[in-house]
Motif scaffolding. Structure first.
Motif, PDB file in Angstrom:
ATOM      1  N   ALA A 514      41.287 -20.611  48.972  1.00  0.00           N
ATOM      2  CA  ALA A 514      41.292 -20.138  47.579  1.00  0.00           C
ATOM      3  C   ALA A 514      42.341 -19.055  47.381  1.00  0.00           C
ATOM      4  O   ALA A 514      43.053 -19.032  46.361  1.00  0.00           O
ATOM      5  CB  ALA A 514      39.906 -19.619  47.204  1.00  0.00           C
ATOM      6  N   ASP A 518      45.676 -19.267  44.926  1.00  0.00           N
ATOM      7  CA  ASP A 518      46.020 -18.255  43.924  1.00  0.00           C
ATOM      8  C   ASP A 518      47.473 -17.807  44.073  1.00  0.00           C
ATOM      9  O   ASP A 518      48.180 -17.607  43.073  1.00  0.00           O
ATOM     10  CB  ASP A 518      45.079 -17.056  44.059  1.00  0.00           C
ATOM     11  N   THR A 551      41.687 -22.825  38.665  1.00  0.00           N
ATOM     12  CA  THR A 551      41.217 -21.442  38.700  1.00  0.00           C
ATOM     13  C   THR A 551      39.736 -21.344  38.367  1.00  0.00           C
ATOM     14  O   THR A 551      39.066 -20.415  38.825  1.00  0.00           O
ATOM     15  CB  THR A 551      42.054 -20.582  37.726  1.00  0.00           C
ATOM     16  N   THR A 554      38.396 -21.701  41.934  1.00  0.00           N
ATOM     17  CA  THR A 554      38.696 -20.634  42.889  1.00  0.00           C
ATOM     18  C   THR A 554      38.120 -19.291  42.460  1.00  0.00           C
ATOM     19  O   THR A 554      37.678 -18.506  43.300  1.00  0.00           O
ATOM     20  CB  THR A 554      40.210 -20.511  43.080  1.00  0.00           C
ATOM     21  N   ARG A 559      33.681 -15.451  47.573  1.00  0.00           N
ATOM     22  CA  ARG A 559      34.509 -15.303  48.766  1.00  0.00           C
ATOM     23  C   ARG A 559      33.899 -14.278  49.720  1.00  0.00           C
ATOM     24  O   ARG A 559      33.122 -13.407  49.324  1.00  0.00           O
ATOM     25  CB  ARG A 559      35.930 -14.896  48.384  1.00  0.00           C
ATOM     26  N   PHE A 612      39.234 -27.760  48.140  1.00  0.00           N
ATOM     27  CA  PHE A 612      40.205 -26.675  48.270  1.00  0.00           C
ATOM     28  C   PHE A 612      41.381 -27.050  49.178  1.00  0.00           C
ATOM     29  O   PHE A 612      42.539 -26.848  48.791  1.00  0.00           O
ATOM     30  CB  PHE A 612      39.517 -25.401  48.758  1.00  0.00           C
TER      31      PHE A 612
END
Length: 1308
Positions: A514, A518, A551, A554, A559, A612
């Motif tokens: 992720a 980004d 997005t 993510t 996380r 992902f």
């Protein structure tokens, strides 16, 4: 309908002969007694047909058809569907509907069992493995496609019956030889099996191409697709007959029996085709009725206005303004492109992509077979009857399942807890042994390398471990899911290592992916400013679609901090999976064309396991394409296909989210809360987009920023290995075909030689437009593979490559030679088929034209002449020939000579004329192809036809290039509509800074749109109308509606504040200069002094005039070089390039020196609120009148009054009772007071005289108090004081005034 009704009764005739003559797929397979597949299927169709015919004229069938149409009408209205669901369910469950559905389902039920039997037969005859492998892959691809069309299962049913014949090979020895040629079965059937493998591939490819079509396209081209599918059915039927014939030589069956079988095959074929035509969904039936009412498929396809109307009524998908995933106009253009392509072309174009998927599926099946083999540490399953635990392959889980005495499934929570306890106990036993203690039960050893895993297999990580086993999120874990989980682990990993990955490693790895995603997206946004202007719109469209979808995943993912020491333990598996996905993506060329392609590439399991890393690899490749876009012109489809790939991947995520949502609701759980636990919250924003797409998040959201540095990126990237479409270079764009004479042309077939060479010509349609399309130039040459054929190739005006192949035919009776040829386009366009004759002069080739590889009709005509393209522009039309042939030819000669003379003289008038013709052509082409109302009037169609006639193919190609580059260079704000005019915004986009709504107020850059008031009737989310005096800011480059809007909005507010301060200071200086005497200025000038820190009066950067309000101020120019532009210059010149200011810079409009009057805004908002309240009150009043709530209120009032009376009466009764009790208590207290009074008088200690006096005087005085109270002023008065109280008060008074006597002792 039960399965017994489909079987052939063995009671009729000889049972033995019946079994011998009827062989096929056993259901279930029985080795010693094979049942009759062919007869079984025939009986199935006969029985189903008989049962369906029984209801043919009954009312239930009519109601069923009506119900299907009704469902088609209301399919987009959820509320109406729910209201109709209950009565329609009864209809859909009726006997005729069940008969049809169960027939289609039963036809393919035996395929898995057949594959098992064929695998056993292939061990005896390996030559059939190629066909079995193709059959298996085709079935797997069909299962992953998840298509609901009932026609495709019928194809697979016929394919199944064809393959079922091969089961009879089990009775034939591999080296058995028969016949005069003494051949084995492999010698006789080897070629048939290879052809069968090719036919299965072609059929599966056709099914794949058909499944990608829009429902509207399927309906309009249904007849063509039906013919294609019927061809495959007939081919499989014929091949099955060939198999039967060859096998009859080896199994002792007579040839006439096989022939009789072929007759029965024909009968079954008729039955199948009848059911094939009946397999139409309610939606397709409804659309077919609409098309029929509009005049038929040909009318709808050829009339763009009718097609658009039908599409907007029922064919268009839902619009999503918030996420911008669907553009209705783009969808309609895609539908038009689909309709231009006939099934043959669609199947051919789909072949390359299908072959890639086929290879991946083959590799996946081979890997699955390898994993199914015995692996070290896995149990060997000996029996399926000992218990559910004996079907589990892993030793440890087998022991747990056995000890817990679980059956077929267990709750996920209980399973994980038992798993944790089992390994904890094992570790304790190992520690005891190490410490020298005696273990009661000898434990299975735990490797020292796996001891670290026990730290993460605990109750806090129960959810991710349970999800790893429970793929369907049902909350229960089955034996099959356990085996699938353990089978998927890497070969060199233990079960504990595999469990630890899902407990902690998965979250770490996905968090790392992720973060990488980004960074890549941030680099893309930083890079887009450097791409070529012609590539900018493609990049903007890519980011507009892709960023939001990715997005949302993510940013929602929970996380965890990355521990490198822990990550290193899972690196091998992570790299292995990444390499597997990269190889699969290369095999499909990073191009997803359907949902099944996503499933094939990612592999088995939940989508959250792979999404992902899959997106990361796709984005890496797309990032390199954007780097190429800085220096090269990309093909228009390059990034469009890239967007489509990510959309398909995200649609798989949405499908998973919808399944989970339905499951949670079925379990009566709150989906919003559940999505905060499942997959570490990955689906949180997918399930509820409002939180992510809110205006607050748009304005305040801050995202990762990463500057693009080219020196830090790889420099040895080969562009050709990345892109799927060729780059557009000037050499390709402006390539000119030159005629090349070939000496071999002189020695060709005498019927081919006359048409070789250069031709120029036009198409003519039914409306007698001459021409109806651009000029076509051919340079025919002999085919390199067949001397009796001719060929050519080139590029169309729109940039699509085409190839031409043709041949000639001679009529045996008349001897007339007919030339047939077809032009096949590389993509998107339907094949054009020609049939014509060469005129006796040899200078004209004319005939009829149709669309499709095998058109049933040829409604158009064509004419080709041996003239250059410049001369062909003046060739007379058929209408001119009909009016006066001689005059038409004379006019042609004059015009051709005049044009040649002007061309030699390089006449400016000639160039001007052709340029004006090109400009008009481009304008009409743009309106026809790229506008919302893309329908030309009759006059415009004639003008477009005249433009096509006056242009050579090279000029038409240049016009397309000019239009494409112009369209690609103008900024396009995707999915943004002007609130004033309703058109899509291209160029400048103006947004309001004052209106606070759910979505922005967006306007075109046109003055009439910017000066228009937007009322609440246009935008219902407005609290007050948008006024032209509001603060505005303008962007001339597309900005992302979520990622870049907040930054641009904040910068605009800061720039507006700065501009107002600058103008205000300058205005104050100008005011002060006017009020200061001239003498002071003269003294300052005479002294040679210059005023310091005096603000400079801003001027327009274009015209130099002093700036006043309103004006524009640049947001991006630095403060030391602030750029002001007056409204007149901005309107006249658009984007300006002055100093450091560039045309792409954003501007903010300063309407006044002071901010907008808040009181006026509040008053407007209050007026709007009052209007809303008044409207609501009126609606409420109307509802009260409608439902007669006043009467209900009166009834309620009466009930309340009745209850109140009863309460008052009961309260009064209780009050009276209380008063009686109080009166009784008062009487008793009075008697007690009298007694106490008497005792007090008897116990007094005064002297005898005094006491006697008291006795004589006190009582009467006290007694008199019954009638009054003593007062110093007024004597006795009215009082409620009791006798006892009065006496006590008097005694206290007397004791306080009497001096104490010596003889007095302590008082009582």
């Amino acid at each position: 309908m039960d399965s017994e009704s489909f079987r052939v009764s063995p009671g009729d005739g000889d049972n033995t002969s019946s079994q011998r003559s009827v062989r096929g797929l056993p259901t279930p397979p029985v080795e010693h007694e094979p049942t009759a597949t062919f007869a079984d299927t025939t009986a199935l169709l006969d029985s189903a047909d008989a049962r369906f015919q029984k209801y043919q004229e009954k009312r239930s069938v009519k109601v069923l058809n009506t119900a299907g149409n009704t469902l088609g009408v209301i399919r987009t209205d959820v509320a109406q569907v729910q209201s109709f669901a209950s009565p329609l369910q009864v209809v859909l469950d009726s006997d005729p509907a069940k008969a049809l559905r169960q027939t289609v389902a039963a036809l393919v039920d035996g395929i898995p069992a057949l594959l098992k039997v064929l695998d056993d037969v292939a061990q005896i005859h390996p030559f059939i493995k190629v066909a079995i492998g193709a059959f298996r892959v085709a079935v797997e691809l069909d299962l992953k496609r998840r298509d609901n069309d009932k026609k495709i299962p019928l194809l697979f049913a016929e394919m199944r019956d064809m393959m079922a014949v091969l089961v009879q090979l089990g009775e034939i020895a591999q080296d058995q030889r028969v016949g005069t040629d003494n051949k084995t079965i492999e010698d006789r059937m080897g070629n048939l099996v290879k052809k069968t493998e090719e036919d299965i591939r072609k059929c599966a490819n056709a099914c794949s191409a058909y499944s990608k079509k829009h429902t509207f396209s399927k309906v309009l081209q249904s007849s063509s697709w039906d013919e294609t599918f019927k061809g495959y059915i007939q081919g499989f039927t014929t091949r099955r007959g060939e198999f039967e014939f060859e096998l009859s030589l080896y199994v002792g069956r007579a040839v006439n029996t096989a022939n009789d079988r072929l007759v029965t095959l024909d009968e079954k074929m008729d039955r199948l085709l009848k059911f094939f035509e009946a397999c139409v969904s309610p939606e397709e039936r409804y659309l077919a009725d609409m098309v029929r009412n509009a005049g038929g498929p040909e009318v709808v396809i050829n009339d763009q206005a009718v097609l658009r109307k039908l599409y907007e009524d029922k064919g268009r998908p839902l619009e999503h303004r918030a996420t911008g995933r669907h553009d209705p106009e783009d969808d309609f253009q895609q539908l038009q492109e689909e309709l231009r392509v006939d099934p043959e072309t669609a199947i051919r174009d789909n072949l390359e992509q299908f072959e890639r998927k086929f290879r991946i599926q083959q590799r996946e099946l081979e890997e699955e077979m390898r994993r199914m083999m015995h692996r070290e540490g896995d149990r060997i399953i000996d029996s399926f009857t000992a218990g559910p635990h004996d079907r589990i392959r892993d030793w440890d889980i087998h022991e747990i399942w056995k000890d817990m005495r679980w059956r077929g499934n267990v709750k996920a929570r209980h399973f994980v807890l038992a798993l944790r306890d089992y390994f904890s106990d094992r570790m304790d036993e190992v520690k005891r042994v190490r410490n020298g203690e005696t273990s009661l039960t000898p434990p299975r050893p735990i490797s020292e390398e796996d001891e670290w895993t026990l730290e993460y297999i605990n109750i806090t990580r129960l959810q991710p471990i349970a999800e790893a086993f429970d793929d369907d999120a049902s909350g229960f874990i089955t034996v099959a899911e356990v085996n699938a989980f353990t089978q998927a682990r890497p070969d060199d990993w233990s079960l504990l290592h595999w469990l630890a990955y899902w407990a902690i490693g998965y979250q770490m790895v996905m968090s790392d992916y992720a973060a990488k995603i980004d960074v890549i997206l941030a680099k893309m946004f930083s890079l887009k400013a450097q791409v070529l202007p012609a590539n900018r719109n493609a990049v903007e469209q890519y980011l507009n679609h892709v960023w939001t979808m990715i997005t949302m995943l993510t940013s929602a993912f929970r996380r965890t901090p990355i521990d490198e020491s822990v990550m290193s333990k899972f690196e091998s598996y992570t790299k292995q999976e990444e390499n597997r996905l990269r190889q699969n993506l290369k095999d499909v060329k990073y191009d997803f064309d359907a949902r099944d392609t996503v499933d094939i590439v990612r592999g088995p399991g939940r989508i959250e396991k792979h999404i992902f890393p899959l997106l990361y690899l796709i984005l890496l490749r797309d990032f390199e394409i954007m780097r190429i876009a800085r220096k090269s012109l990309l093909h228009v489809d390059e990034l469009y296909d890239a967007v489509d790939t990510i959309v398909w991947a995200c649609e798989a995520v949405e499908a998973r989210c919808e399944d989970l949502n339905a499951l949670f609701r079925q379990q009566k759980l709150d989906p919003k809360q559940q999505f905060k636990m499942v997959a570490f919250e990955m689906f949180k924003f997918v399930n509820d987009e409002d939180e992510f797409t809110s205006m607050k998040n748009m304005k305040e959201g801050k995202f990762v920023e990463q500057e693009y540095r080219d020196e830090e990126e790889a420099q040895d990237v080969d562009a050709n290995s990345i892109i799927n479409h060729p780059l557009l270079s000037p050499e390709v764009l402006f390539a000119r075909r030159d005629s090349i004479d070939d000496e071999s042309d002189a020695e060709v077939d005498p019927h081919i030689h006359p048409i070789l060479g250069r031709w120029s010509g036009f198409y003519i349609n039914n409306f007698q437009l001459y021409p109806c399309d651009n000029m076509l130039a051919l340079d025919l040459r002999v085919s390199s593979t067949n001397p009796k054929q001719f060929q050519d190739s080139g590029i169309a005006a729109n940039g699509t490559y085409w190839t031409l192949t043709g041949e000639y035919n001679i009529d045996p009776e008349s001897g007339k030679v007919t030339y047939t040829f077809a032009i096949t386009y590389q993509a998107r366009w339907s094949t054009e088929s020609f049939r014509g004759e060469l005129q006796p002069s040899g200078t004209e080739l004319s005939g009829t034209l149709g669309y499709g590889a095998k058109p049933t009709t040829m409604p158009f005509t064509f004419v080709f002449k041996r003239l250059s393209c410049d001369r062909m522009r003046f060739w007379p039309s058929p209408k001119e020939f009909a009016e006066n042939k001689n005059r038409a030819l004379w006019r042609f000669a004059c015009r051709a000579v005049l044009d040649e003379t002007r061309h030699r003289m390089s006449s400016w008038a000639c160039l001007r004329e052709r340029w004006d013709n090109t400009r008009r052509y481009v304008a009409l082409l743009h309106k026809r192809s790229y506008t919302v109302t893309s329908v030309l009037t009759a006059a415009e169609q004639q003008q477009f036809s005249d433009c096509c006639r006056n242009m050579t193919p090279e000029e038409a190609r240049l016009a397309y290039i000019y239009l494409d580059l112009r369209k690609r260079s103008i900024p396009q704000h995707f999915m943004i509509i002007c609130d004033a005019c309703g058109d899509s915004i291209r160029g400048g986009r103006v947004m309001c800074l004052s209106c606070g709504t759910k979505f922005t107020i967006d306007l075109c850059d046109k003055p009439e749109c910017c000066d228009k008031e937007i009322g609440t009737d246009v935008r219902d989310d407005l609290t007050s109308p948008h006024l032209p005096t509001h603060d505005l800011f303008k962007v001339r480059t597309a900005i992302h509606p979520f990622r870049e809007f907040g930054q641009a909005h904040r910068a605009a507010l800061m720039a507006l504040k700065m501009a107002r301060r600058t103008l205000s200071d300058a205005w104050d200086v100008r005011t002060a200069e006017r009020s200061t005497p001239q003498k002071a200025d003269d003294d300052t000038a005479a002294a040679g002094k210059k005023p310091e820190n005096v603000p400079r009066v801003p001027t327009c950067s274009r015209c130099g005039d002093k700036i006043g309000t309103p004006c524009w101020y640049c947001i991006e120019c630095k403060d030391d070089d602030a750029t002001f532009i007056c409204v007149a210059c901005d309107t006249k010149y658009g984007g300006l390039s002055v100093g450091q200011h560039r045309p792409t810079h954003a501007l903010v409009k300063v309407q006044s020196l002071e901010p907008l009057d808040p009181s006026a805004s509040e008053r407007a908002a209050m007026d709007a609120r009052m209007t809303t309240i008044e409207t609501s009150l009126k609606e409420l009043q109307s509802k009260l009148e409608e439902y007669k709530l006043e009467q209900k209120f009166v009834a309620v009032d009466e009930k309340i009054e009745y209850v109140q009376k009863k309460l008052d009466a009961k309260l009064e009764q209780q009050t009276q009772q209380l008063k009686g009790r109080i009166s009784t208590i008062d009487d008793r207290l009075k008697r007690m007071e009298d007694i106490l009074l008497f005792l007090g008088q008897r116990l007094g200690r005064a002297d005898e005289a005094g006491r006697s006096e008291v006795r004589q005087s006190t009582w009467p005085e006290v007694a008199s108090r019954q009638h009054g109270t003593f007062s110093a002023v007024g004597g006795y008065g009215e009082s409620n004081e009791s006798d006892f109280s009065a006496w006590v008060r008097q005694m206290r008074t007397s004791s306080s005034t009497r001096p104490p006597a010596a003889s007095d002792g302590p008082g009582l």
